[in-house]
Design a protein around this motif. Structure first.
Motif, mmCIF file in Angstrom:
data_model
loop_
_atom_site.group_PDB
_atom_site.id
_atom_site.type_symbol
_atom_site.label_atom_id
_atom_site.label_comp_id
_atom_site.label_asym_id
_atom_site.label_seq_id
_atom_site.Cartn_x
_atom_site.Cartn_y
_atom_site.Cartn_z
ATOM 1 N N ILE A 151 0.852 -1.180 0.000
ATOM 2 C CA ILE A 151 0.000 0.000 0.000
ATOM 3 C C ILE A 151 0.890 1.233 0.000
ATOM 4 O O ILE A 151 1.762 1.388 0.859
ATOM 5 N N VAL A 152 0.678 2.113 -0.963
ATOM 6 C CA VAL A 152 1.385 3.384 -1.020
ATOM 7 C C VAL A 152 0.661 4.381 -0.116
ATOM 8 O O VAL A 152 -0.567 4.480 -0.156
ATOM 9 N N GLY A 216 -2.653 -1.023 -3.347
ATOM 10 C CA GLY A 216 -3.618 0.029 -3.038
ATOM 11 C C GLY A 216 -2.908 1.314 -2.681
ATOM 12 O O GLY A 216 -1.672 1.403 -2.717
ATOM 13 N N LEU A 217 -3.683 2.307 -2.301
ATOM 14 C CA LEU A 217 -3.146 3.640 -2.058
ATOM 15 C C LEU A 217 -3.996 4.351 -1.018
ATOM 16 O O LEU A 217 -5.234 4.301 -1.078
ATOM 17 N N ILE A 218 -3.344 4.981 -0.050
ATOM 18 C CA ILE A 218 -4.008 5.932 0.840
ATOM 19 C C ILE A 218 -3.400 7.292 0.529
ATOM 20 O O ILE A 218 -2.220 7.527 0.779
ATOM 21 N N SER A 227 -3.752 11.175 -9.596
ATOM 22 C CA SER A 227 -4.121 10.802 -10.958
ATOM 23 C C SER A 227 -3.142 9.802 -11.552
ATOM 24 O O SER A 227 -3.538 8.818 -12.186
ATOM 25 N N LYS A 228 -1.844 10.040 -11.342
ATOM 26 C CA LYS A 228 -0.830 9.153 -11.919
ATOM 27 C C LYS A 228 -0.691 7.845 -11.148
ATOM 28 O O LYS A 228 -0.479 6.781 -11.745
ATOM 29 N N LEU A 229 -0.826 7.900 -9.841
ATOM 30 C CA LEU A 229 -0.695 6.678 -9.048
ATOM 31 C C LEU A 229 -1.823 5.694 -9.343
ATOM 32 O O LEU A 229 -1.624 4.472 -9.253
ATOM 33 N N MET A 230 -2.987 6.192 -9.697
ATOM 34 C CA MET A 230 -4.102 5.305 -10.027
ATOM 35 C C MET A 230 -3.724 4.304 -11.111
ATOM 36 O O MET A 230 -4.160 3.154 -11.090
ATOM 37 N N GLY A 237 -7.448 -3.530 -6.605
ATOM 38 C CA GLY A 237 -6.901 -2.707 -5.535
ATOM 39 C C GLY A 237 -7.825 -1.552 -5.197
ATOM 40 O O GLY A 237 -8.731 -1.204 -5.967
ATOM 41 N N ASN A 238 -7.596 -0.948 -4.053
ATOM 42 C CA ASN A 238 -8.435 0.150 -3.577
ATOM 43 C C ASN A 238 -7.613 1.402 -3.315
ATOM 44 O O ASN A 238 -6.480 1.320 -2.832
ATOM 45 N N ILE A 239 -8.211 2.536 -3.629
ATOM 46 C CA ILE A 239 -7.588 3.834 -3.371
ATOM 47 C C ILE A 239 -8.482 4.590 -2.398
ATOM 48 O O ILE A 239 -9.648 4.859 -2.695
ATOM 49 N N ALA A 240 -7.947 4.921 -1.222
ATOM 50 C CA ALA A 240 -8.679 5.720 -0.242
ATOM 51 C C ALA A 240 -8.228 7.161 -0.386
ATOM 52 O O ALA A 240 -7.056 7.487 -0.196
ATOM 53 N N CYS A 241 -9.161 8.024 -0.731
ATOM 54 C CA CYS A 241 -8.864 9.438 -1.001
ATOM 55 C C CYS A 241 -9.243 10.254 0.219
ATOM 56 O O CYS A 241 -10.428 10.350 0.568
ATOM 57 N N ILE A 242 -8.235 10.860 0.892
ATOM 58 C CA ILE A 242 -8.519 11.512 2.166
ATOM 59 C C ILE A 242 -8.071 12.976 2.240
ATOM 60 O O ILE A 242 -8.247 13.610 3.280
#
Length: 327
Positions: A151-152, A216-218, A227-230, A237-242
């Motif tokens: 996870i990044v 995934g990514l937080i 945008s680029k990491l997606m 995988g899941n991206i949590a946008c905080i």
């Protein structure tokens, strides 16, 4: 009853002042709380410094979280002396917040403090720790597991990032902490980061779909980085946008979502349902071992001394959490 508060005013510009005020000047609510601890979150720094449009009305006491004791309440489930927590729910945005010695709130926003830790611990966690827990929860409800890959975590040395790395490592995830500050490497390793990189180390491309190398990514910065990491998040995988420290704009394509099943999950600590809010707050007391509260604490500040720290936090001069002692 007179007390000290960090109050934000708007005349020709937005600015904060440390003022003495009376409890009858507070926003209306059915529960009066004596605040023991609060904290300075990124949102608080934007509000108090005037560098972000956070508050819905003025004047208003800053502070989106607090831990303290009930003085009085019209709600029979809350008794004088009960240790309680309030975070989000419009605190410090729509009604007077926690950077004050007293706060008056609606009892529906009040949660009894878990017995396994203190008011001080509660605000070391604060909204940042709660947001990290909520992000991980949303990812795992949507099928995130350690075997999907690392996870990044962007903004890794901030409050949310620090807790995300610590909580993820305790759950068995590999984590890649993103920071531009070489001085933070030992700190992040100590919290459990598997690897530490700068954004340039990632060599992100402009392709709508790049090699799937992350589980995934937080993300707390938004903009071009998100945008680029997606494009590098692997299957399902899941991206949590905080957050939006870099930009609120999203210039991505839907290609990772429709070709890899990647999910983009919004994380809003402000209006999280109370039953889930209670579950996540209690989770910290159930972790074994407990999260590394003291490691994540950057500094404890007296309420009267908060003024310089708003700009300093926005300018990335502090890691982890800034705890405010309001007693």
């Amino acid at each position: 009853m007179s007390f000290l508060a960090c109050r934000v005013f708007k005349d020709s510009e937005v600015q904060h002042q440390l003022v003495q005020m009376d409890t009858d000047e507070l926003s209306s609510g059915d529960t009066l709380i004596k605040v023991d601890y609060s904290s300075i979150n990124y949102k608080d720094a934007l509000a108090a410094s005037g560098r972000g449009a956070i508050m819905k009305t003025f004047p208003l006491n800053a502070g989106i979280d607090l831990a303290g004791t009930v003085v009085e309440s019209a709600n029979s489930e809350l008794k004088e002396g009960d240790a309680v927590i309030v975070n989000g729910c419009g605190l410090g945005e729509s009604f007077d917040g926690g950077l004050a010695q007293y706060a008056c709130v609606d009892s529906s926003f009040v949660m009894k403090q878990p017995a396994s830790y203190s008011s001080r611990d509660s605000m070391i966690i604060g909204t940042a720790g709660f947001t990290a827990a909520l992000a991980i929860h949303r990812m795992e409800v949507n099928g995130q597991t350690p075997d999907k890959g690392p996870i990044v975590v962007t903004g890794a040395s901030g409050g949310v990032g620090s807790f995300a790395i610590n909580l993820l490592s305790k759950k068995g995830y590999e984590t890649i902490a993103i920071t531009s500050q070489s001085t933070m490497h030992d700190y992040l390793k100590d919290l459990g980061a598997t690897d530490i990189k700068t954004l340039s180390d990632l060599e992100l491309s402009d392709k709508p779909l790049a090699k799937g190398i992350y589980g995934g990514l937080i993300d707390s910065i938004g903009g071009e980085t998100l945008s680029k990491l997606m494009a590098n998040v692997d299957l399902w995988g899941n991206i949590a946008c905080i957050g939006l420290a870099q930009s609120p704009k999203l210039q991505a394509t839907v290609i990772p979502l429709i070709l890899r099943g990647v999910s983009l999950l919004g994380v809003s600590s402000t209006n999280c349902p109370m039953d889930l809010r209670e579950t996540l707050w209690n989770q910290f007391g159930n972790e074994s071992p407990l999260p590394d509260f003291e490691k994540i604490l950057s500094k404890e500040i007296a309420l009267k001394d908060v003024s310089p720290y708003f700009d300093e936090l926005i300018d990335n001069k502090h890691r982890g959490r800034l705890l405010v002692n309001c007693q």
